[in-house]
Design an enzyme around this catalytic site. Structure first.
Site, PDB file in Angstrom:
ATOM      1  N   CYS A  50       0.821  -1.061   0.008  1.00 56.64           N
ATOM      2  CA  CYS A  50      -0.123  -0.077   0.040  1.00 56.64           C
ATOM      3  C   CYS A  50       0.760   0.932   0.077  1.00 56.64           C
ATOM      4  O   CYS A  50       1.461   1.647   0.974  1.00 56.64           O
ATOM      5  CB  CYS A  50      -0.916  -0.146   1.025  1.00 56.64           C
TER       6      CYS A  50
ATOM      7  N   CYS B 101      -0.097   4.000   2.785  1.00 55.97           N
ATOM      8  CA  CYS B 101       0.364   3.532   4.033  1.00 55.97           C
ATOM      9  C   CYS B 101       1.795   3.742   4.282  1.00 55.97           C
ATOM     10  O   CYS B 101       2.290   4.216   5.410  1.00 55.97           O
ATOM     11  CB  CYS B 101       0.266   1.870   4.357  1.00 55.97           C
TER      12      CYS B 101
END
Length: 172
Positions: A95, A98
């Site tokens: 991600c 993230c």
């Protein structure tokens, strides 16, 4: 981390120390493969605790800002039973957002100087926790106090929003 320190100590040997290591290792090592390339005394010469770390490696003791959750039992012990408020960062290795939010969140938590803890949960490793807390997108940050969810958000926030979120969680 210990491997890096050991490698750096080895790399920073002076030419004199290298000359001392090579002849002594030649006497203990056979011409074929050997399990011990250096004698115990040679190993002690650059691994001994009496040697100081190079100046490029500051020796500091800092408290970790965050921790990785290992399993459900670890989550219960360190998050649900925590005396401090805890921010739980549900993330994934793949991600992109993230990877941006994680360091920002750690910085916001570090500013609070131990008044809040931060747990990192990889949803690929701990899908049970992600399902239990209703995580359907990453990054998701859930704030808990006394084992109860008090707030959450999904997605990236800027530094000011993160600071106010963390301050709100600890009650400032």
């Amino acid at each position: 981390m210990a491997h890096r320190l050991l490698a750096r100590r080895i790399w920073t040997l002076s030419a004199k120390e290298i000359r001392c290591v090579l002849p002594s290792s030649a006497t203990t090592a056979s011409s074929s493969f050997s399990t011990s390339l250096h004698s115990a005394t040679t190993r002690d010469s650059f691994l001994s605790p009496s040697r100081t770390l190079p100046r490029s490696l500051p020796h500091t003791s800092r408290r970790e800002v965050s921790f990785n959750v290992q399993d459900h039992e670890d989550f219960t012990e360190r998050v649900i039973n925590s005396q401090l408020p805890v921010l739980i960062d549900f993330h994934a290795q793949w991600c992109g957002p993230c990877k941006i939010l994680g360091p920002r969140l750690e910085k916001a938590v570090a500013k609070q100087k131990g008044r809040v803890a931060m747990a990192k949960v990889d949803i690929d490793d701990h899908t049970d926790l992600a399902i239990e807390y209703g995580v359907s997108a990453v990054p998701t940050v859930i704030a808990m106090r006394g084992g109860d969810v008090v707030d959450h958000f999904v997605g990236i926030k800027d530094d000011d929003e993160l600071d106010s979120f963390v301050s709100k969680i600890i009650g400032q």
